[in-house]
Scaffold this motif. Structure first.
Motif, mmCIF file in Angstrom:
data_model
loop_
_atom_site.group_PDB
_atom_site.id
_atom_site.type_symbol
_atom_site.label_atom_id
_atom_site.label_comp_id
_atom_site.label_asym_id
_atom_site.label_seq_id
_atom_site.Cartn_x
_atom_site.Cartn_y
_atom_site.Cartn_z
ATOM 1 N N LEU A 1 6.841 -3.011 -1.677
ATOM 2 C CA LEU A 1 5.131 -3.757 -2.717
ATOM 3 C C LEU A 1 5.811 -4.348 -2.404
ATOM 4 O O LEU A 1 5.159 -5.296 -2.857
ATOM 5 C CB LEU A 1 5.675 -2.352 -4.088
ATOM 6 C CG LEU A 1 5.502 -1.118 -4.405
ATOM 7 C CD1 LEU A 1 6.119 -0.661 -5.492
ATOM 8 C CD2 LEU A 1 3.831 -0.708 -4.218
ATOM 9 N N ALA A 2 7.398 -5.276 -2.671
ATOM 10 C CA ALA A 2 7.168 -6.820 -2.719
ATOM 11 C C ALA A 2 6.292 -7.220 -1.115
ATOM 12 O O ALA A 2 6.004 -7.928 -1.408
ATOM 13 C CB ALA A 2 8.679 -7.126 -2.181
ATOM 14 N N LEU A 3 7.084 -6.781 -0.347
ATOM 15 C CA LEU A 3 6.113 -7.216 1.197
ATOM 16 C C LEU A 3 4.555 -6.954 1.271
ATOM 17 O O LEU A 3 3.983 -7.649 1.798
ATOM 18 C CB LEU A 3 6.774 -5.884 2.349
ATOM 19 C CG LEU A 3 6.309 -6.296 3.915
ATOM 20 C CD1 LEU A 3 7.125 -7.967 4.230
ATOM 21 C CD2 LEU A 3 6.904 -5.579 4.742
ATOM 22 N N ALA A 4 4.255 -6.066 0.258
ATOM 23 C CA ALA A 4 2.714 -6.047 0.207
ATOM 24 C C ALA A 4 1.984 -6.992 -0.819
ATOM 25 O O ALA A 4 0.996 -7.512 -0.155
ATOM 26 C CB ALA A 4 2.083 -4.850 -0.188
ATOM 27 N N GLU A 5 2.770 -7.663 -1.950
ATOM 28 C CA GLU A 5 2.441 -8.393 -2.056
ATOM 29 C C GLU A 5 2.171 -9.686 -1.362
ATOM 30 O O GLU A 5 1.495 -10.954 -2.240
ATOM 31 C CB GLU A 5 3.226 -8.475 -4.064
ATOM 32 C CG GLU A 5 3.185 -9.652 -4.685
ATOM 33 C CD GLU A 5 3.607 -9.037 -6.254
ATOM 34 O OE1 GLU A 5 3.376 -10.082 -6.993
ATOM 35 O OE2 GLU A 5 4.996 -9.225 -6.452
ATOM 36 N N ARG A 6 3.806 -10.217 -1.235
ATOM 37 C CA ARG A 6 3.609 -11.293 -0.176
ATOM 38 C C ARG A 6 2.091 -11.424 0.842
ATOM 39 O O ARG A 6 1.725 -12.125 0.946
ATOM 40 C CB ARG A 6 4.374 -11.429 0.816
ATOM 41 C CG ARG A 6 5.726 -11.629 -0.343
ATOM 42 C CD ARG A 6 6.625 -12.203 -0.088
ATOM 43 N NE ARG A 6 7.334 -11.327 1.151
ATOM 44 C CZ ARG A 6 8.615 -10.588 0.696
ATOM 45 N NH1 ARG A 6 8.944 -10.324 0.181
ATOM 46 N NH2 ARG A 6 8.783 -9.278 2.522
ATOM 47 N N ASP B 1 -1.165 -0.174 -10.297
ATOM 48 C CA ASP B 1 -1.490 0.600 -10.216
ATOM 49 C C ASP B 1 -0.843 1.796 -8.904
ATOM 50 O O ASP B 1 -0.427 2.405 -9.085
ATOM 51 C CB ASP B 1 -3.569 1.290 -10.225
ATOM 52 C CG ASP B 1 -3.706 1.068 -11.229
ATOM 53 O OD1 ASP B 1 -3.337 1.009 -12.739
ATOM 54 O OD2 ASP B 1 -5.193 0.376 -10.989
ATOM 55 N N VAL B 2 -0.806 1.065 -7.225
ATOM 56 C CA VAL B 2 -0.269 1.385 -6.721
ATOM 57 C C VAL B 2 1.002 2.019 -6.540
ATOM 58 O O VAL B 2 1.938 2.673 -7.318
ATOM 59 C CB VAL B 2 -0.903 1.121 -5.485
ATOM 60 C CG1 VAL B 2 0.078 1.459 -4.332
ATOM 61 C CG2 VAL B 2 -1.735 0.867 -5.044
ATOM 62 N N SER B 3 1.868 1.275 -7.663
ATOM 63 C CA SER B 3 3.806 0.990 -7.801
ATOM 64 C C SER B 3 3.540 1.960 -8.361
ATOM 65 O O SER B 3 4.796 2.693 -8.694
ATOM 66 C CB SER B 3 3.627 -0.578 -8.324
ATOM 67 O OG SER B 3 3.315 -1.545 -7.557
ATOM 68 N N MET C 1 -0.751 -0.021 1.384
ATOM 69 C CA MET C 1 -2.036 -0.998 2.187
ATOM 70 C C MET C 1 -2.908 -0.378 1.922
ATOM 71 O O MET C 1 -3.730 -0.383 1.954
ATOM 72 C CB MET C 1 -1.016 -1.343 3.002
ATOM 73 C CG MET C 1 -0.780 -2.135 2.982
ATOM 74 S SD MET C 1 -1.050 -4.207 2.081
ATOM 75 C CE MET C 1 -1.967 -4.453 2.707
ATOM 76 N N GLY C 2 -3.119 1.581 1.803
ATOM 77 C CA GLY C 2 -4.176 2.390 2.478
ATOM 78 C C GLY C 2 -4.551 2.865 0.587
ATOM 79 O O GLY C 2 -6.019 2.543 0.695
ATOM 80 N N ARG C 3 -3.489 2.297 0.087
ATOM 81 C CA ARG C 3 -4.134 2.321 -1.513
ATOM 82 C C ARG C 3 -5.096 1.023 -1.611
ATOM 83 O O ARG C 3 -5.842 1.384 -2.923
ATOM 84 C CB ARG C 3 -3.214 3.428 -2.327
ATOM 85 C CG ARG C 3 -3.269 4.277 -1.875
ATOM 86 C CD ARG C 3 -2.087 4.820 -3.026
ATOM 87 N NE ARG C 3 -1.105 6.021 -2.144
ATOM 88 C CZ ARG C 3 -0.343 6.805 -3.452
ATOM 89 N NH1 ARG C 3 -0.420 6.680 -4.341
ATOM 90 N NH2 ARG C 3 0.129 7.936 -2.547
ATOM 91 N N GLU D 1 1.410 4.616 -8.872
ATOM 92 C CA GLU D 1 1.902 5.891 -8.950
ATOM 93 C C GLU D 1 2.838 6.201 -7.694
ATOM 94 O O GLU D 1 3.597 7.071 -7.156
ATOM 95 C CB GLU D 1 0.692 6.136 -7.616
ATOM 96 C CG GLU D 1 -0.772 6.255 -9.198
ATOM 97 C CD GLU D 1 -2.126 6.319 -7.882
ATOM 98 O OE1 GLU D 1 -2.035 5.772 -6.871
ATOM 99 O OE2 GLU D 1 -3.349 6.017 -8.111
ATOM 100 N N LEU D 2 3.674 5.415 -7.059
ATOM 101 C CA LEU D 2 4.569 5.681 -5.933
ATOM 102 C C LEU D 2 5.799 5.936 -6.126
ATOM 103 O O LEU D 2 6.503 6.965 -6.308
ATOM 104 C CB LEU D 2 4.377 4.583 -4.716
ATOM 105 C CG LEU D 2 3.324 4.794 -4.024
ATOM 106 C CD1 LEU D 2 3.374 3.625 -2.909
ATOM 107 C CD2 LEU D 2 3.929 6.111 -2.958
ATOM 108 N N LEU D 3 6.026 5.438 -7.493
ATOM 109 C CA LEU D 3 7.957 5.263 -7.931
ATOM 110 C C LEU D 3 7.696 6.333 -8.798
ATOM 111 O O LEU D 3 8.102 7.339 -9.710
ATOM 112 C CB LEU D 3 7.342 4.215 -8.963
ATOM 113 C CG LEU D 3 7.464 2.545 -8.480
ATOM 114 C CD1 LEU D 3 7.674 1.236 -9.245
ATOM 115 C CD2 LEU D 3 8.792 2.748 -7.810
ATOM 116 N N ASP D 4 6.098 6.655 -9.627
ATOM 117 C CA ASP D 4 6.704 8.664 -10.136
ATOM 118 C C ASP D 4 6.752 9.063 -8.590
ATOM 119 O O ASP D 4 7.316 10.634 -9.659
ATOM 120 C CB ASP D 4 5.152 8.137 -11.240
ATOM 121 C CG ASP D 4 4.857 7.283 -11.891
ATOM 122 O OD1 ASP D 4 6.766 7.138 -13.034
ATOM 123 O OD2 ASP D 4 3.820 7.295 -12.996
ATOM 124 N N SER D 5 6.742 8.939 -7.839
ATOM 125 C CA SER D 5 6.243 10.814 -6.874
ATOM 126 C C SER D 5 7.470 10.275 -6.339
ATOM 127 O O SER D 5 7.194 11.609 -5.457
ATOM 128 C CB SER D 5 5.116 10.213 -6.383
ATOM 129 O OG SER D 5 4.574 8.740 -5.476
#
Length: 515
Positions: free
Chosen positions: A507-512, A486-488, A475-477, A490-494
């Protein structure tokens, strides 16, 4: 022009604005000096010898020279755009190749204030014919020839001007230039429109008094005899003997190096001082009046010239700011209008030049910060528009948007509020329409009436998914203007393979939540 008796007399149209109309071919020469008490002084000499005149001229010239001169293009439908590539913009960025931009405009404004006029010769490119440089022409070496009738010279019409610059040598003579090749900046002259009127002319008496006071003070030190004495002798002497006695006395006691020395007089001689003191002469007050008259004629607040006799902590800042807002604004706009009328038509496009006065009208850092916050929070200015006030760089696309306080509501409405109960509560707005049309209440049944069977309670909803440890980071990003994709990425790569499931759940909760 046709007179009452029908006689045609050659008369240039500018002659109608002259106190003494020039009926034939007119030559207009520079007025470059004035008479003081006992000598003639050129304007340049007055500038070099009068400190308050020099201070006023330097202050005004530096005030204009320090400003950025920008060229704006008004052709696009989007409004004014800063132009940095056109020939006009390149010319004003470097008007003269041997002078910097600062030195060039300092010369123009200083010459304008001292002589009341400034002339710039348009040096053109021999191939394109466009103005490439502006060459300063000194007013004292420039005189103007005006055509009183058509054909005065090749292609001339009545009223056309020709500027003639004298080179000072018999070999080369003088340089002639038509009015289309000269930028002429003239101060108002009550006698004619051909030559400007120096700001030093209204100060003629002030400059004379200042010059006389300074020469008198110099003579006071040079001829020091405490400070001027009458030598009295108790017997008559011949003129040649009196001259010898005076010469011997001056040789021993005159001059600033002998000030305060002991005087030894022969028998029968008495020294009587007859010089008025500074209080009787009102010397100091007259000097103060001179500087204030200079400030008044140059239209400058006294504190700008470091005259702080009546300045206070509360008014000196406003007087400094009013120097640009009130004193220099007419000068700057006059120069801008000259460029628009004499130089802009040489170039193609709807271009105009303006000095960046906003740079010097800014308040202190505290005042600017308060103003910037007020403009941004009220949706008047974008953060990207106020960041240059503090010499800050571009902060990205998120600053190029309008923001406003969400609690503001139109007048006459009840403010909406949100009731929240528990972490999974739904948002329930209470609006103005709900208050005007409240829901109908259920009718009250009479006592003893048979009640209908109670329906079974609905099944409890499934428990809502709770945020994981990656939810706040996501949510901050998103709040910084990034897209969910883009956030997905970055996080999945890290993260490791073991944490990918937790990331996907958050990510699913943030999308809802963001839908």
């Amino acid at each position: 022009m046709l007179l009452n008796n029908g006689q045609v007399v050659p008369l240039a149209p500018q002659a109608l604005g002259e106190t003494t109309p020039v009926m034939a071919t007119g030559y207009f020469y520079a007025h470059d000096g004035m008479w003081l008490e006992k000598r003639f002084a050129y304007y340049a000499e007055i500038y070099k010898s009068q400190p308050w005149v020099a201070a006023a001229v330097n202050k005004r010239a530096n005030a204009v020279a320090r400003l950025s001169l920008n060229v704006w293009d008004n052709s696009p439908n989007t409004g004014q755009n800063l132009d940095t590539t056109s020939e006009y913009a390149q010319l004003l960025r470097q008007p003269c190749w041997w002078l910097s931009q600062y030195a060039f405009w300092r010369w123009v404004v200083s010459t304008y204030d001292i002589y009341g006029e400034a002339f710039l010769y348009k040096l053109r490119d021999p191939d394109t014919g466009l103005v490439k440089y502006l060459l300063p022409m000194h007013p004292s070496r420039t005189f103007i020839k005006r055509a009183a009738q058509d054909g005065e010279w090749d292609g001339a019409k009545a009223g056309d001007l020709q500027y003639i610059f004298t080179l000072g040598t018999a070999t080369y003579g003088y340089l002639k230039a038509p009015a289309t090749d000269v930028v002429a900046w003239l101060r108002f002259n009550p006698d004619t429109e051909m030559r400007g009127w120096s700001l030093l002319e209204p100060l003629r008496s002030t400059i004379m008094n200042e010059d006389s006071s300074r020469r008198a003070m110099a003579a006071w030190w040079r001829n020091m005899g405490r400070p001027s004495l009458a030598l009295s002798i108790d017997k008559a002497v011949k003129p040649e003997i009196g001259k010898r006695i005076k010469a011997e006395f001056d040789a021993i006691h005159s001059g600033s190096d002998n000030a305060g020395s002991t005087i030894v007089l022969p028998s029968g001689m008495t020294a009587m001082p007859i010089q008025l003191d500074a209080e009787d002469m009102a010397y100091i007050e007259s000097r103060r009046l001179n500087r204030e008259e200079v400030a008044g004629v140059f239209d400058m607040p006294p504190p700008v010239l470091q005259i702080t006799d009546n300045a206070t902590f509360s008014n000196i800042t406003e007087q400094m700011r009013s120097f640009y807002r009130d004193s220099m604004a007419p000068v700057i706009e006059d120069l801008e209008s000259l460029l628009d009328s004499s130089l802009k038509p040489e170039f193609i496009g709807n271009l105009f030049a303006r000095f960046a006065v906003d740079e010097v009208l800014r308040g202190n850092i505290e005042t600017r910060a308060e103003t910037a916050v007020s403009l941004v929070t009220n949706g008047i200015a974008k953060p990207a528009e106020v960041r240059p006030w503090f010499d800050l760089n571009d902060a990205g696309a998120v600053t190029n948007r309008l923001y406003a306080n969400s609690a503001m509501q139109p007048l006459g409405t009840i403010r909406e509020y949100i009731a929240v109960s528990g972490p999974g509560a739904e948002l329930v707005p209470q609006t103005y329409e709900d208050a005007q049309d409240p829901p109908e209440r259920a009718p009250v049944e009479p006592a003893g009436a048979e009640k209908p069977p109670t329906p079974p309670a609905p099944a409890a909803p499934p428990p809502e998914q709770r945020p994981g440890k990656y939810y706040r980071s996501i949510m901050g990003r998103l709040g910084r203007g990034k897209a969910l994709a883009d956030v997905s990425r970055e996080l999945l790569d890290s993260v490791d393979e073991s944490e990918r499931a937790a990331v996907l759940d958050d990510l699913a909760l943030a999308e809802r939540k963001t839908q």
